[in-house]
Motif scaffolding. Structure first.
Motif, PDB file in Angstrom:
ATOM      1  N   LYS A 131       0.841  -1.209   0.000  1.00 61.52           N
ATOM      2  CA  LYS A 131       0.000   0.000   0.000  1.00 61.52           C
ATOM      3  C   LYS A 131       0.870   1.250   0.000  1.00 61.52           C
ATOM      4  CE  LYS A 131      -3.515  -1.867   2.917  1.00 61.52           C
ATOM      5  NZ  LYS A 131      -4.481  -1.601   3.989  1.00 61.52           N
ATOM      6  N   LEU A 132       0.394   2.258  -0.717  1.00 60.64           N
ATOM      7  CA  LEU A 132       1.126   3.523  -0.792  1.00 60.64           C
ATOM      8  C   LEU A 132       0.441   4.578   0.064  1.00 60.64           C
ATOM      9  CD1 LEU A 132       1.873   3.879  -4.626  1.00 60.64           C
ATOM     10  CD2 LEU A 132       3.416   3.084  -2.834  1.00 60.64           C
ATOM     11  N   SER A 141       4.998   6.265  -8.936  1.00 55.05           N
ATOM     12  CA  SER A 141       5.340   5.234  -7.948  1.00 55.05           C
ATOM     13  C   SER A 141       5.436   3.844  -8.545  1.00 55.05           C
ATOM     14  CB  SER A 141       4.317   5.228  -6.809  1.00 55.05           C
ATOM     15  OG  SER A 141       4.447   6.401  -6.040  1.00 55.05           O
ATOM     16  N   ALA A 142       4.942   3.672  -9.774  1.00 55.53           N
ATOM     17  CA  ALA A 142       5.059   2.354 -10.424  1.00 55.53           C
ATOM     18  C   ALA A 142       6.496   1.852 -10.387  1.00 55.53           C
ATOM     19  CB  ALA A 142       4.553   2.434 -11.870  1.00 55.53           C
ATOM     20  N   ILE A 143       7.449   2.767 -10.567  1.00 55.42           N
ATOM     21  CA  ILE A 143       8.850   2.318 -10.680  1.00 55.42           C
ATOM     22  C   ILE A 143       9.428   1.823  -9.364  1.00 55.42           C
ATOM     23  CG2 ILE A 143       9.263   3.843 -12.674  1.00 55.42           C
ATOM     24  CD1 ILE A 143      11.077   5.530 -10.804  1.00 55.42           C
ATOM     25  N   ILE A 144       8.732   2.108  -8.252  1.00 57.54           N
ATOM     26  CA  ILE A 144       9.220   1.579  -6.969  1.00 57.54           C
ATOM     27  C   ILE A 144       9.254   0.054  -7.027  1.00 57.54           C
ATOM     28  CG2 ILE A 144       8.748   1.346  -4.487  1.00 57.54           C
ATOM     29  CD1 ILE A 144       7.371   4.095  -4.606  1.00 57.54           C
ATOM     30  N   VAL A 299      11.048   7.115  -0.101  1.00 55.20           N
ATOM     31  CA  VAL A 299      10.506   7.900  -1.221  1.00 55.20           C
ATOM     32  C   VAL A 299       9.618   9.017  -0.656  1.00 55.20           C
ATOM     33  CG1 VAL A 299       9.004   7.872  -3.255  1.00 55.20           C
ATOM     34  CG2 VAL A 299      10.638   6.000  -2.890  1.00 55.20           C
ATOM     35  N   ALA A 300       8.774   8.659   0.310  1.00 54.25           N
ATOM     36  CA  ALA A 300       7.847   9.646   0.882  1.00 54.25           C
ATOM     37  C   ALA A 300       8.596  10.799   1.550  1.00 54.25           C
ATOM     38  CB  ALA A 300       6.916   8.960   1.881  1.00 54.25           C
ATOM     39  N   LEU A 306      11.733  10.050  -7.350  1.00 52.18           N
ATOM     40  CA  LEU A 306      11.181   9.337  -8.503  1.00 52.18           C
ATOM     41  C   LEU A 306      11.167  10.226  -9.748  1.00 52.18           C
ATOM     42  CD1 LEU A 306       8.044   7.652  -6.855  1.00 52.18           C
ATOM     43  CD2 LEU A 306      10.335   6.700  -7.096  1.00 52.18           C
ATOM     44  N   ALA A 307      10.555  11.399  -9.619  1.00 54.85           N
ATOM     45  CA  ALA A 307      10.259  12.220 -10.800  1.00 54.85           C
ATOM     46  C   ALA A 307      11.468  12.476 -11.706  1.00 54.85           C
ATOM     47  CB  ALA A 307       9.602  13.528 -10.383  1.00 54.85           C
TER      48      ALA A 307
END
Ligand SMILES: [Zn+2]
Ligand SMILES: [Zn+2]
Length: 340
Positions: A131-132, A141-144, A299-300, A306-307
């Motif tokens: 869960k995100l 976030s797909a790339i995580i 990441v959070a 990510l970007a």
């Protein structure tokens, strides 16, 4: 639903209508938001056999929203924003029981054993979903699920990178750039190695303290000089005997070489160097499920970005163009296909 279906090696994916799958016992139906484009997808197009024979829906780097859950599912429900890790482990084999589910003896892979994320929906065992939190961008976030988690596991779990160490990352593509970020986040001084100056510039923006263009200088001599005798840990993320040899040669006595890139070829290494210098040669595959919450937190909190690493956010109909660009080496970072 719309899906990009793999019909066999050498053929473009066929964008077509197929039925929406139904979630079975313990499964979730996920509405796909985005799916990253990975070199592994290219390997299938080039002839590496998939476990499920074509027709097969590829794509294993997925974010989405749970649409519906089957019977027997707990802890996740409709409306949850999730990522889908690529590997489904059995939970019962010896490797799973010792906490190394990423090398499960009965592992199945999304977009290989079962249909993947180049489609509007997919079903997966609900137990693998991560869960995100709400503050993460759902598409990026797909790339995580792969491009971030695979090098994170390599850096933290296999390479055991610590603050103050010298780390060399060979190959700064969609996966390698996150090895650079992860190692830098753990406080290492990272040397990024690639032959593409655009990738090296991005690596520097994301934490590398030194960059080496391997097409211009002698990598081994340059890295040895920069570090006064070699790096504590080297990560090879390309999967070529020649770069494995370079990575092996820049490790200091007592250091670690972590093999992340895939190669079907043999690689011979000087056994005396492994022995006399006590070099650890370690393989690294994917990521343990237990590590995902830490990655999501990093990441959070902005420790892993990510970007800047997403080169393109493409429409579903551009999936074949994305694969072609990846094949031609034109991609700096990761491409994602925005599905919904
Ligand atoms: Zn992948
Ligand atoms: Zn297992």
């Amino acid at each position: 639903m719309k899906a990009a279906v793999f019909k066999g090696p050498g053929q473009p994916l066929e964008i077509t209508e197929v039925g929406i799958p139904r979630p079975g016992y313990g499964e979730a139906l996920v509405k796909v938001k985005a799916c990253g484009v990975c070199a592994t997808d290219l390997h299938y197009l080039h002839g590496t056999p998939t476990f499920k024979k074509p027709p097969l829906i590829l794509g294993h780097e997925i974010s989405g929203v749970v649409e519906e859950v089957g019977e027997g599912v707990e802890g996740v429900g409709a409306g949850d924003v999730v990522i889908v890790p690529p590997v489904i482990s059995c939970g019962a084999c010896s490797r799973c029981r010792e906490g190394r589910d990423n090398i499960c003896e009965n592992m199945k892979m999304v977009g290989n054993h079962i249909d993947g994320g180049f489609a509007e929906y997919l079903t997966v065992p609900a137990k693998i979903l991560v869960k995100l939190p709400q503050n993460l961008p759902v598409h990026d976030s797909a790339i995580i699920s792969d491009a971030v988690s695979t090098p994170f596991h390599a850096v933290r779990n296999r390479g055991r990178v610590m603050g103050g160490e010298w780390v060399a990352v060979f190959g700064c593509g969609g996966v390698g750039i996150h090895a650079v970020q992860s190692a830098a986040a753990f406080g290492a001084s990272v040397i990024a190695v690639d032959i593409d100056d655009r990738k090296l510039r991005l690596a520097r923006e994301l934490g590398a303290v030194e960059t080496v263009n391997a097409s211009e200088v002698d990598v081994v001599k340059t890295v040895q000089r920069m570090t006064s005798g070699g790096v504590d840990a080297a990560f090879e993320i390309i999967g070529k005997p020649a770069t494995l040899e370079q990575a092996f040669s820049v490790v200091r006595p007592g250091g670690r070489l972590v093999v992340v890139g895939y190669s079907a070829e043999n690689w011979s290494l000087r056994a005396s160097r492994v022995m006399f210098r006590e070099i650890s040669v370690l393989g690294s595959l994917g990521c343990r499920l237990a590590e995902y919450p830490t990655i999501v937190k990093m990441v959070a909190s902005g420790r892993l970005k990510l970007a800047p690493t997403i080169s393109d956010r493409l429409s579903f109909d551009e999936v074949n163009d994305a694969l072609k660009r990846l094949e031609e080496g034109k991609v700096v970072g990761r491409q994602i296909v925005v599905v919904s």
